[in-house]
Scaffold this active site. Structure first.
Site, PDB file in Angstrom:
ATOM      1  N   CYS A 152     -13.659  39.409  34.587  1.00  8.02           N
ATOM      2  CA  CYS A 152     -13.489  40.427  35.625  1.00  8.02           C
ATOM      3  C   CYS A 152     -12.398  41.421  35.240  1.00  8.02           C
ATOM      4  CB  CYS A 152     -13.230  39.737  36.968  1.00  8.02           C
ATOM      5  SG  CYS A 152     -13.633  40.798  38.358  1.00  8.02           S
ATOM      6  N   HIS A 163     -17.497  36.140  37.645  1.00  7.84           N
ATOM      7  CA  HIS A 163     -16.662  34.932  37.510  1.00  7.84           C
ATOM      8  C   HIS A 163     -17.546  33.713  37.196  1.00  7.84           C
ATOM      9  CE1 HIS A 163     -12.823  36.567  38.986  1.00  7.84           C
ATOM     10  NE2 HIS A 163     -13.611  37.406  39.639  1.00  7.84           N
ATOM     11  N   GLU A 194     -16.716  30.964  36.097  1.00  6.98           N
ATOM     12  CA  GLU A 194     -16.038  29.685  36.376  1.00  6.98           C
ATOM     13  C   GLU A 194     -16.498  29.049  37.686  1.00  6.98           C
ATOM     14  OE1 GLU A 194     -14.644  32.673  36.425  1.00  6.98           O
ATOM     15  OE2 GLU A 194     -12.973  32.855  37.827  1.00  6.98           O
TER      16      GLU A 194
HETATM   17  N1  GLN Z   1      -8.917  44.162  40.372  1.00  6.93           N
HETATM   18  C1  GLN Z   1     -10.184  44.269  39.761  1.00  6.93           C
HETATM   19  C2  GLN Z   1     -11.229  44.844  40.698  1.00  6.93           C
HETATM   20  O1  GLN Z   1     -11.050  44.817  41.889  1.00  6.93           O
HETATM   21  C3  GLN Z   1     -10.662  42.953  39.218  1.00  6.93           C
HETATM   22  C4  GLN Z   1     -10.868  41.915  40.267  1.00  6.93           C
HETATM   23  C5  GLN Z   1     -10.969  40.513  39.717  1.00  6.93           C
HETATM   24  O2  GLN Z   1     -10.565  40.269  38.583  1.00  6.93           O
HETATM   25  N2  GLN Z   1     -11.474  39.582  40.493  1.00  6.93           N
HETATM   26  O3  GLN Z   1     -12.252  45.319  40.262  1.00  6.93           O
END
Ligand code: GLN
Length: 538
Positions: free
Chosen positions: A380, A513, A515
């Site tokens: 992410c 994600h 995970e």
């Molecule tokens: N801050 C980034 C976004 O909002 C990544 C978010 C995250 O890593 N869950 O896109």
């Protein structure tokens, strides 16, 4: 109708109610029954989405886009049952529902009160969206005696009366401490906790005693006598070396047998502990290991990256390896120290994150892994940082940045509506921070002959998202010309989902994600592959 098992906690928090509930779910399932797990959280936040990971640990995201308590992660990992939005409720959500209804005049002039209106709403939730389950396990957050949890405890008391005592079982998890100085095991805190529970109308049917060492029979008898619980239902849970031993240890104590006995139903099959035994053995006995660096903002609190730590361990299990996590605080990581700090690691992982702090250290670490060909996984925010690093250092867009943390600069990462309004769903104003992200499961299409396609062995994948910002697709060609391939895209080809570096043994960034979907008995392919690459590194 489903049978209900309510799990409360006593004496102190963090005794492992979530893990106990999850283990019980596995055992009941392996006896041939269908189980659902739910968590009732007594805090006033509507969901944990806006809470700092330092406060509450990781936010676990479900397929259907809910930001939930991390215990739902344990539930999924142990039971394999995909959690839903309706499986986690907080006091905040309950009150907000009741107050909305009150404003609409739906209470027909009545005085709105904790009992019955709040408790009724809790009871509705407990029953809601269940159909074919044989059992619903409901864990109550916090401990008995907390002011906050009172309405929940009252609601489950009423609920058991409503559905009949034979359909509801109360399990109370307490601490039975061992005092080193006097070499004694103490049952008094358990007695007091049960007294507290009984004073609000609940007699536990099973007591699970968490203890450092095995509890002798005479102490179990004492607990049985003072707490008014059958001796067979005084179950001990002695600290385990790995959490994968928990289902084995509860089975030894016959927790599942006692639960089925209570409901007077027969087991359809004998429970299957073989997979847990197998992975426990690997986790405890494997000598070989790899060091993986996690460079993030919340590394000090172990639970902040719970699912990630777990997924990496699962990746280790599938490679017969132990994964040593080297946690590096990105805010303290000085560029000059990177080489030294990363010299003994075989893989570098940048997890999800928010805000500006610590970005420069992360970007430098990514550059280091790109140039030195160390396996890299960016999740992410980690993928977004990899994009910025590549844009600055390879595409020579020195001002490349994200609009999340830099007002000026070239926003290769930004909110979609900042680039164009038509053709893409407009979302994410910065006004309201709760529930404004791209959340939950979305499809991605994987490019033919890419590394990622090889890893997933499928063209279409579904992964969970939790982010506001996106990589601007209009840069795709520029990146690809220099060797950073956009190997996974949203089905409409507008959102980059996966990036990978061509001339690198293993360099992958994902906007989602992975995970959240890894399970000990079914490790996620991306983590298995990352750990395999780390194993082959050097
Ligand atoms: N801050 C980034 C976004 O909002 C990544 C978010 C995250 O890593 N869950 O896109």
């Amino acid at each position: 109708m489903a049978r209900y098992i309510f799990v409360t906690g006593g004496v102190v928090s963090s005794l492992g109610k979530g893990l106990s509930s999850a283990s019980l779910a596995y055992l009941i399932q392996s006896r041939g029954y269908k189980v659902r797990l739910r968590k009732l959280d007594p805090y006033l936040n509507v969901d944990p989405g806006t809470m700092s990971p330092f406060q509450h640990g990781e936010v676990f995201v479900t397929d259907d886009g809910a930001e939930t308590d991390l215990d739902l992660g344990h539930y999924e990992r142990f039971s394999g049952v995909t959690a839903k939005k309706t499986d986690n409720i907080t006091t905040g959500k309950i009150y907000s529902d009741v107050l909305k209804k009150e404003r609409k005049g739906k209470y027909l002039g009545k005085t709105v009160q904790v009992i019955p209106h709040i408790t009724d709403r809790i009871k509705e939730f407990i029953k809601h969206d269940t159909s074919k389950e044989d059992f619903v396990i409901c864990e109550i957050g916090g401990i008995v005696g907390d002011i906050e949890s009172l309405p929940f405890v009252e609601a489950i008391r009423q609920f058991s009366n409503d559905i009949g005592k034979k359909n509801a079982l109360f399990i109370h998890l307490t601490l039975v401490p061992y005092l080193k100085a006097s070499d004694e095991i103490k049952t008094k805190p358990t007695q007091h906790s049960v007294k507290e529970l009984r004073s609000i109308g609940i007699q536990p049917d099973i007591i699970i005693c968490r203890s450092e060492r095995s509890i002798p029979l005479e102490h179990r008898k004492k607990i049985s006598l003072f707490c008014n619980v059958d001796i067979k239902n005084v179950i001990e849970t002695v600290d385990v070396k790995t959490i994968y031993e928990a289902p084995i240890s509860f089975a030894k104590e016959k927790l599942d047998v006692q639960v089925l006995n209570y409901f007077k139903i027969k087991s359809k099959k004998s429970n299957n502990l073989t997979p847990w035994k197998k992975i426990t053995k690997i986790t405890l006995n494997t000598k070989r290991h790899v060091n993986i660096a996690i460079i993030g903002k919340y590394v000090e609190l172990k639970d902040a990256y719970k699912s990630l730590d777990e997924a990496l361990t699962h990746g280790g299990i599938s490679n017969n390896l132990k994964v040593n996590l080297v946690r590096i605080d990105s805010e303290k990581l000085k560029v000059s120290e990177i080489k030294n700090k990363l010299k003994n690691v075989s893989g570098i992982l940048i997890p999800g994150g928010f805000g500006k702090r610590g970005t420069e250290g992360k970007i430098e670490a990514i550059r280091y892994s790109r140039i030195n060909k160390i396996p890299f996984l960016g999740i992410c925010y980690g993928m977004q940082m990899a994009i910025i690093e590549f844009a600055r250092n390879q595409l020579k867009i020195k001002k490349a940045t994200s609009s999340e943390f830099d007002k000026v600069g070239i926003h290769i990462i930004g909110l979609m509506h900042e680039w164009e309004k038509s053709g893409r769903k407009v979302k994410g104003t910065d006004k309201d921070l709760g529930g404004t992200m791209r959340l939950g499961s979305y499809d991605a299409i994987l490019k033919d002959k890419s590394k990622i396609r090889d890893i997933y062995k499928s063209r279409l994948i579904k992964e969970r998202h939790r982010h506001r910002y996106e990589v601007d697709i209009s840069y795709k060609e520029k990146f690809e010309k220099k060797g950073l391939i956009f190997s996974g895209l949203s089905p409409d080809h507008k959102l980059p989902e996966i990036i990978e570096l061509k001339n690198h043994p293993w360099f992958i960034g994902v906007q989602f994600h992975p995970e959240f979907k890894s399970r000990p008995l079914n490790p996620h392919p991306l983590f298995s592959s990352f750990i395999r690459a780390a194993k082959n590194h050097r």
